[in-house]
Design an enzyme around this catalytic site. Sequence first.
Site, mmCIF file in Angstrom:
data_model
loop_
_atom_site.group_PDB
_atom_site.id
_atom_site.type_symbol
_atom_site.label_atom_id
_atom_site.label_comp_id
_atom_site.label_asym_id
_atom_site.label_seq_id
_atom_site.Cartn_x
_atom_site.Cartn_y
_atom_site.Cartn_z
ATOM 1 N N GLY A 24 49.999 26.607 10.890
ATOM 2 C CA GLY A 24 49.420 27.911 10.641
ATOM 3 C C GLY A 24 48.468 28.110 9.496
ATOM 4 N N SER A 51 36.730 28.968 8.753
ATOM 5 C CA SER A 51 36.227 28.028 7.661
ATOM 6 C C SER A 51 36.318 28.234 6.358
ATOM 7 C CB SER A 51 34.580 27.770 8.218
ATOM 8 O OG SER A 51 34.554 27.382 9.397
ATOM 9 N N GLU A 81 39.155 23.196 14.060
ATOM 10 C CA GLU A 81 39.126 22.394 12.815
ATOM 11 C C GLU A 81 37.830 21.618 12.384
ATOM 12 O OE1 GLU A 81 42.097 19.512 13.458
ATOM 13 O OE2 GLU A 81 43.254 20.709 15.019
#
Length: 404
Positions: free
Chosen positions: A125, A133, A364
């Site tokens: 989390g 970002s 990611e």
Amino acid sequence: MLDFNLSDEQLAVQKMVKEFVDKEINPYIREWDEKGHFESSILGRLAELGLMGVCIPEEYGGSGMDYNTLAIVCEELERGDTAFRTAVSVHTGLNSMTLLQWGSEVQKQKYLVPQAKGLKVGAFGLTEPNAGSDVAAMQTSAVLDGDHYILNGQKTWISLCDYADHFLVFAYTDKSKKHNGISAFIVERTMPGFSSKAIKGKLGIRAGNTGELFFDNVRVPKENLLGQEGEGFKIAMSALDNGRFTVAAGAVGQIRAAIEESVKYCHERKTFGKEIGKHQLVQQMIAKMEAGYQMSRLLVFRAGCLKNEGKRNTRETSLAKWQACDFANEAANDAVQIHGAYGFSNEYPVERFLRNSKAPVIYEGTREIHTVMQAEYLLGYREDKPLSNPLPAWPYEKKETVKS
């Protein structure tokens, strides 16, 4: 000399996962995708095969294999569907490998061992509604109150939100310190004040479980602090090195799936009196897929080799994640084009490939973030320093038993 051959053990794992995907996922994935259904029983089957802790040392309940074997598992799973590679990425890459790297011995025994065995499921989390970002923009807070931290806030776009037992959660313990005021915590689903809610209407990865986490005065024991106070940002970034590695490996599988379906269709479909594979512009798309596949696979294995050597690989993993995900998105798009109007229907899986391939380009670290990272490395603006808790090198050293 570089050896590009897989070991006998790696080949056996590759064969096992491929057969599992062909039997347990591919016959049902169209229906699961249509219904937005996450088939959680797959996690139990993966655990039975020793794949939920494939690269975790045996002493902590894992299979003890190297990091490139994890990449092989992720490639084969995503050849079936991104949802199940994502589950392994989150459980193993983001959570379990982070516990292996940063956890105390007590934390490893309590949380890592059951996760590596697949008895418990882990998740991660970090992202919030206004903090993707820009990690420092997070609002979740943790205030020390005696022997507990009081956790309040919200996380979003969390994979396995409704199924995970344990969550690595990042929160401010001192917002005035910005990045240096973020800390990491192990949160259990059963802790009072915790709740989750799935996100519906996703473009892709519809067969996966993704959603939000809510923390309403959740009391987290002090011993569930991972690392030290203020190390959360450093822990999160090292976790992303592992997560991005698995995402890149999965993208390699996505490219391969696009190739397999496109080659098959090229031989089935005829136009102007010949197989469409005979048309040069179709061949160009097939050739691009193969180039993307081979380059991406090499970048992933390069990062995996550095992990095996215990070397920091943030730069190499970033490049692999950026390029492999871009290649996968392009391959899926070309696969739809090759299928023509049929590519616009779920009668063929390539439309699902295209929908699924978009998310990894975003999560990611967006392609834009990784582009900037690679430029900054070359320009000398970015440099990776050794971590105080590096990921253990492979083969893993077995701890000696102290005789009394």
